[in-house]
Design a protein around this motif. Structure first.
Motif, PDB file in Angstrom:
ATOM      1  N   PHE A   1       0.813  -1.339   0.025  1.00  0.00           N
ATOM      2  CA  PHE A   1       0.061  -0.062   0.094  1.00  0.00           C
ATOM      3  C   PHE A   1       0.886   1.228  -0.036  1.00  0.00           C
ATOM      4  O   PHE A   1       0.391   2.244  -0.659  1.00  0.00           O
ATOM      5  N   ASP A   2       2.033   1.231   0.607  1.00  0.00           N
ATOM      6  CA  ASP A   2       3.083   2.530   0.549  1.00  0.00           C
ATOM      7  C   ASP A   2       3.249   2.727  -0.694  1.00  0.00           C
ATOM      8  O   ASP A   2       3.684   3.789  -0.931  1.00  0.00           O
ATOM      9  N   VAL A   3       3.649   1.764  -1.579  1.00  0.00           N
ATOM     10  CA  VAL A   3       4.017   1.865  -2.994  1.00  0.00           C
ATOM     11  C   VAL A   3       2.844   2.993  -3.454  1.00  0.00           C
ATOM     12  O   VAL A   3       3.312   3.726  -4.260  1.00  0.00           O
ATOM     13  N   GLY A   4       1.650   2.465  -3.602  1.00  0.00           N
ATOM     14  CA  GLY A   4       0.394   3.229  -4.059  1.00  0.00           C
ATOM     15  C   GLY A   4       0.540   4.574  -3.484  1.00  0.00           C
ATOM     16  O   GLY A   4       0.201   5.597  -4.221  1.00  0.00           O
ATOM     17  N   VAL A   5       0.878   4.761  -2.178  1.00  0.00           N
ATOM     18  CA  VAL A   5       0.887   6.361  -1.872  1.00  0.00           C
ATOM     19  C   VAL A   5       2.126   7.102  -2.290  1.00  0.00           C
ATOM     20  O   VAL A   5       1.874   8.194  -2.782  1.00  0.00           O
ATOM     21  N   ALA A   6       3.046   6.263  -2.389  1.00  0.00           N
ATOM     22  CA  ALA A   6       4.366   7.071  -3.172  1.00  0.00           C
ATOM     23  C   ALA A   6       3.783   7.325  -4.677  1.00  0.00           C
ATOM     24  O   ALA A   6       4.516   8.312  -5.020  1.00  0.00           O
ATOM     25  N   ARG A   7       3.281   6.464  -5.372  1.00  0.00           N
ATOM     26  CA  ARG A   7       2.779   7.020  -6.501  1.00  0.00           C
ATOM     27  C   ARG A   7       1.864   8.038  -6.614  1.00  0.00           C
ATOM     28  O   ARG A   7       2.236   9.032  -7.679  1.00  0.00           O
ATOM     29  N   ALA A   8       1.054   7.967  -5.957  1.00  0.00           N
ATOM     30  CA  ALA A   8      -0.046   9.098  -5.833  1.00  0.00           C
ATOM     31  C   ALA A   8       0.749  10.496  -5.602  1.00  0.00           C
ATOM     32  O   ALA A   8      -0.135  11.316  -5.891  1.00  0.00           O
ATOM     33  N   ALA A   9       1.555  10.283  -4.825  1.00  0.00           N
ATOM     34  CA  ALA A   9       2.393  11.678  -4.615  1.00  0.00           C
ATOM     35  C   ALA A   9       2.907  12.338  -5.801  1.00  0.00           C
ATOM     36  O   ALA A   9       3.217  13.826  -5.659  1.00  0.00           O
ATOM     37  N   PHE A  10       2.985  11.791  -7.179  1.00  0.00           N
ATOM     38  CA  PHE A  10       3.229  12.472  -8.162  1.00  0.00           C
ATOM     39  C   PHE A  10       2.209  13.066  -8.920  1.00  0.00           C
ATOM     40  O   PHE A  10       2.468  13.901  -9.908  1.00  0.00           O
TER      41      PHE A  10
END
Length: 479
Positions: free
Chosen positions: A305-314
């Protein structure tokens, strides 16, 4: 880029209601947006169809959870484990950590919902006249989760809360096994102390006999001192074993959450205990039974899920602020909408670095998850081998004790009749003590191997426990 449209106006009383309904509809529409969380699949790991160390003639019945300690048929052990699961302070601390993790997950999930606050002000001036002004307003702030960032953050935190629950269950499993192991150790040491005292008493009787024979000139002082040395050696073992017994008893008290002063056990010896043979099931079932494996996967899910958070930050971030209320001075309603749209342009590699770190963390936890599985498989195989080999060792040691006791009896009879020498008597004395002491130690290891096997297959995984019903992700927060 930053775009901040702002609208402020007076409006007829019916307008705010329509505005709230429009915003709610827009929010629900945007909530159905996309998610950037990578698709998750449990990492594959080849599992053998059967245990290597298991008896080929044994059945492959599913492992049974629940109160495994009752299989030893000791009411005192049942009571000790019940006290430990209720009063052990380390387990209580683990339960508190679960509560902390759940609260943190609730905080993380709050970002999915609007933040609503109520306010008002009152002002009165009387310099050259009387002026009264008051207003009551409600303010709502909402970050539109179009890319699923807030949802992923909440789910990541909830997965960590689940991992904390499984950690507490792992501790519960280990605690029960530690109480049983320590209890058996206390009983074994009690028997070993009694054995050393008994052998020392027998050696004292032989010493008296040898001293009588020496006074009659039948033996020399050499035989007297040799027997005295044997008798003192047996006596010297007593305080050392007693010290080990005291330490084990105090440790048992700590495990069950009791002060060590005055703590005692009632049962005497290991003979009344039965050695159970746990059903271990198949290797594939271990993944569903062991809470440490489930905790490792929960942490892996959180990292995903953290990967999804990091992707959404872009991607752009849209937030809405709504203010509505009544102004008595103006004699009407006032409302405002503020929308903010922010798109990251340059961050010096911070966002890229965070994404790569989260992706690497997923790879790390994937390896850790697979490692936890093969470690659990090794644990079961080791305990299966120990249970089988110690069962054979106990049977052989029991036969050795029977032979040593008979040899000691015959040696004493023959020595009294003068048909055997003193050296033979001395050897059989020590052989008997060593054989009986070894039997007690093997008996202890045999019982502890059964405990280890129950622990290795997951403990009381079939009963309702701390980790049995983890909370679902993204629950609606409570005020």
């Amino acid at each position: 880029m930053l775009f901040t449209p702002r609208f402020e106006a007076f409006h007829p009383p019916h307008a705010p209601g329509r505005l709230f309904r429009a915003l709610a509809l827009a929010g629900l529409t945007l909530l159905g947006g996309c998610s950037l969380v990578p698709g998750y699949q449990t990492p594959a790991l080849p599992l053998a169809p059967q245990w290597s160390a298991k008896d080929p003639s044994a059945t492959s019945a599913d492992a049974a959870g629940g109160a495994w300690w009752r299989e030893f048929h000791s009411t005192e052990l049942d009571g000790l484990i019940a006290c430990g699961l209720n009063d052990n302070y380390t387990l209580k601390a683990a339960v508190s950590r679960v509560d902390q993790a759940r609260a943190i997950a609730q905080v993380a999930g709050a970002g999915q919902y609007p933040n609503l606050s109520l306010g008002g002000n009152y002002q009165r001036q009387n310099n050259y006249g009387t002026t009264k002004k008051s207003s009551v307003f409600a303010q709502a702030t909402y970050e539109v989760d179009f890319w699923g960032k807030q949802r992923a953050t909440a789910d990541a935190s909830q997965a960590l809360a689940n991992a904390s629950q499984f950690d507490a269950q792992t501790l519960r499993m280990t605690l029960g096994a530690s109480i049983a192991d320590t209890y058996f150790q206390v009983l074994s040491l009690q028997e070993r102390v009694r054995l050393a005292q008994s052998i020392a008493a027998d050696a004292s009787q032989v010493l008296d006999l040898v001293q009588v024979q020496a006074s009659q000139g039948a033996v020399s002082n050499l035989e007297v001192e040799q027997q005295r040395n044997a008798q003192q050696t047996f006596q010297a073992a007593v305080p050392l074993l007693q010290q080990q017994l005291d330490a084990a008893l105090y440790q048992l008290a700590i495990l069950v959450g009791a002060p060590p002063e005055g703590f005692k056990v009632q049962q005497a010896g290991l003979d009344a205990l039965q050695v159970p043979q746990p059903k271990v099931g198949l290797p594939v079932g271990l993944v569903r039974q062991r809470p440490d494996i489930q905790a490792a996967e929960a942490r892996l899910i959180s990292a995903n899920f953290d990967v999804g958070v990091a992707r959404a930050a872009f991607l752009p971030n849209l937030s809405l602020d709504l203010l509505g209320g009544i102004d008595t001075l103006a004699g009407g309603h006032i409302w405002s909408i503020v929308g903010s749209l922010a798109q990251p342009v340059f961050s010096g590699g911070q966002l890229t670095g965070q994404l790569h770190a989260d992706q690497a963390h997923v790879q790390e936890l994937t390896a850790s998850y697979r490692e936890s599985i093969i470690e659990a498989l090794r644990d079961v195989e080791t305990q299966l081998s120990a249970a089988r080999q110690l069962d054979q060792a106990y049977t052989l040691n029991q036969s050795a004790v029977d032979s040593a006791r008979e040899a000691a009896r015959l040696a004493q009879v023959r020595y009294r009749l003068g048909s055997t020498d003193f050296q033979t008597l001395l050897v059989v004395e020590r052989t008997q003590y060593q054989a009986e002491d070894s039997l007690l130690q093997v008996r202890l290891q045999h019982l502890q191997a059964a405990v280890g096997l129950f622990r290795a297959i997951g403990g009381d995984f079939g009963a309702p426990t701390l980790a049995a019903t983890p909370s679902s992700p993204s629950q609606v927060p409570q005020s």
